[in-house]
Enzyme design. Structure first.
Site, short mmCIF file in Angstrom:
data_model
loop_
_atom_site.label_atom_id
_atom_site.label_comp_id
_atom_site.label_asym_id
_atom_site.label_seq_id
_atom_site.Cartn_x
_atom_site.Cartn_y
_atom_site.Cartn_z
N ARG A 180 -1.51 -18.86 45.26
CA ARG A 180 -2.94 -19.17 45.21
C ARG A 180 -3.47 -19.39 46.62
O ARG A 180 -2.71 -19.65 47.56
CB ARG A 180 -3.19 -20.42 44.37
CG ARG A 180 -2.70 -20.34 42.93
CD ARG A 180 -2.90 -21.66 42.22
NE ARG A 180 -2.51 -21.61 40.81
CZ ARG A 180 -1.31 -21.96 40.36
NH1 ARG A 180 -0.36 -22.38 41.21
NH2 ARG A 180 -1.03 -21.90 39.07
N LYS A 204 -0.05 -26.48 41.68
CA LYS A 204 -0.88 -27.48 41.03
C LYS A 204 -0.03 -28.65 40.58
O LYS A 204 1.07 -28.47 40.06
CB LYS A 204 -1.61 -26.85 39.83
CG LYS A 204 -2.67 -25.83 40.22
CD LYS A 204 -3.39 -25.30 39.00
CE LYS A 204 -4.51 -24.34 39.39
NZ LYS A 204 -5.23 -23.83 38.19
N HIS A 277 -8.07 -14.32 45.11
CA HIS A 277 -7.40 -14.41 43.82
C HIS A 277 -7.12 -13.03 43.24
O HIS A 277 -6.21 -12.86 42.42
CB HIS A 277 -8.25 -15.23 42.84
CG HIS A 277 -7.44 -15.99 41.84
ND1 HIS A 277 -6.65 -17.06 42.19
CD2 HIS A 277 -7.27 -15.82 40.51
CE1 HIS A 277 -6.04 -17.54 41.11
NE2 HIS A 277 -6.40 -16.79 40.08
N ARG A 280 -3.66 -12.07 43.90
CA ARG A 280 -2.73 -12.72 42.96
C ARG A 280 -2.68 -11.92 41.65
O ARG A 280 -1.60 -11.68 41.10
CB ARG A 280 -3.19 -14.16 42.72
CG ARG A 280 -2.36 -14.95 41.70
CD ARG A 280 -2.81 -16.41 41.75
NE ARG A 280 -2.40 -17.19 40.61
CZ ARG A 280 -1.24 -17.84 40.50
NH1 ARG A 280 -0.34 -17.75 41.48
NH2 ARG A 280 -0.95 -18.55 39.44
N HIS A 303 2.65 -20.66 36.43
CA HIS A 303 1.88 -20.99 35.24
C HIS A 303 2.63 -22.03 34.41
O HIS A 303 3.86 -21.97 34.29
CB HIS A 303 1.63 -19.75 34.37
CG HIS A 303 0.60 -18.83 34.94
ND1 HIS A 303 0.48 -17.50 34.57
CD2 HIS A 303 -0.40 -19.05 35.85
CE1 HIS A 303 -0.53 -16.95 35.22
NE2 HIS A 303 -1.07 -17.87 36.00
N TYR A 312 -1.92 -10.42 31.60
CA TYR A 312 -1.56 -9.24 32.39
C TYR A 312 -0.96 -8.14 31.52
O TYR A 312 -0.95 -6.97 31.92
CB TYR A 312 -0.59 -9.63 33.51
CG TYR A 312 -1.24 -10.60 34.47
CD1 TYR A 312 -2.25 -10.17 35.34
CD2 TYR A 312 -0.90 -11.94 34.49
CE1 TYR A 312 -2.89 -11.05 36.20
CE2 TYR A 312 -1.53 -12.83 35.35
CZ TYR A 312 -2.53 -12.38 36.20
OH TYR A 312 -3.16 -13.25 37.03
#
Length: 331
Positions: A180, A204, A277, A280, A303, A312
């Protein structure tokens, strides 16, 4: 609300005017998610704004903010209906619902309410938009450092100076690792493991993951690190990629402008959104299209659930449809 940083900890100072009806428990909650849960500054700021708007609505509609234990799903539904009437996007409304869910879970854990009123609140459905990505031809042009603009195919994309090398490494890291924007900015030199050809990324919630890199990318990182030390008098301590002018840590807008500018100027892609992004998304889509296991892609992207990664597979299905239409005699 002011968010500032000190010694890698987010310290939040909420400076509200007396007329602003923010609940004091909301202030404690935001401090909790920042300091203990380690939410990003962006998320903390967004949740703070959402809670402020919610309590402001209660203040205006009910002549004062009710006790926490008296706030019901009817109050929340009323607020959400008002937001929808203002034509707020479903994605924005869902984020506000997420903020309230986290807040009321906190109040339950603190013993301030017996049950969260959010159990009777349903989030609006969001039509899932397929993520845009750059095709392999476009990314090969970036790899080969050649423009795709008509008549300028022999011109390089990145200049052979520190600025060009900085910008090229931004592209290479984003595409080769799928990290990210915030993760790129916070990469440290010590996070690069040359012996094992990996980089360590703090994602995150300060979740750590290890991503493999190619030997070619490692050589680019090493060449860049040597050059920045040679050409810049001052460097942000430990930071991998720095501003080519002053050696300071990069900021989000800088990286956005770099990626958007190069993709647009050299006509690398026809998609509308040209943000970092997108690289990514491109990383994940190219892996999927070339047969990578979706669980492995999930881990590489960081994730928390497979549902976020499965988008995806839709891009892969679209590609298969195109192949079918072109190749099958009955298509």
């Amino acid at each position: 609300m002011i968010v500032r940083f000190c010694n890698n900890f987010t310290i939040i100072n909420f400076l509200y005017l007396s007329k602003q009806p923010t609940h004091p428990v909301a202030v404690r909650f935001l401090a909790y998610i920042a300091l203990e849960k380690r939410y990003s500054a962006h998320t903390v700021a967004a949740y703070g704004q959402d809670l402020y708007q919610f309590f402001e609505y209660l203040q205006a509609q009910y002549d004062g903010i009710p006790e926490l234990s008296a706030i019901s799903h009817l109050h929340i539904r009323s607020w959400l209906a008002a937001l929808m009437a203002e034509q707020q996007q479903a994605r924005t409304v869902n984020r506000k619902i997420s903020a309230l869910k986290s807040f009321f879970k906190y109040t339950v854990r603190q013993g301030l309410v017996l049950q969260t009123p959010m159990v009777k609140v349903t989030a609006p459905k969001i039509s899932r938009r397929l993520p845009g990505f750059i095709d392999e031809k476009g990314m090969q042009a970036v790899e080969d450092n050649r423009s795709m603009r008509r008549g300028q195919e022999d011109l390089p994309i990145f200049a052979d100076d520190l600025e060009g090398q900085t910008h090229r490494l931004i592209f290479e890291l984003l595409y080769h690792t799928g990290i990210r924007l915030s993760e790129l900015i916070n990469l440290q030199e010590r996070h690069v493991d040359a012996a094992n050809l990996t980089i360590k990324v703090l994602g995150k919630g300060n979740k750590e993951r290890i991503i493999p890199i190619s030997r070619e990318l490692l050589q680019q990182v090493q060449a860049y690190s040597a050059r920045k030390r040679k050409e810049l008098e001052e460097l942000a301590a430990g930071v991998l990629i720095v501003n080519h002018r002053n050696g300071r840590k990069l900021y989000s807008k800088y990286v956005y402008n770099v990626v958007n500018g190069y993709l647009s100027e050299h006509q690398i892609t026809t998609i509308t959104r040209k943000s970092p992004h997108v690289l990514r998304h491109t990383f994940a889509t190219h892996l999927t299209n070339n047969g990578a296991d979706i669980n492995a892609i999930k881990e590489l992207l960081g994730h928390s659930s497979l549902a976020a990664t499965q988008v995806y597979t839709h891009n892969t299905i679209e590609k298969l449809k195109d192949v079918f239409k072109q190749a099958h005699p009955k298509a």
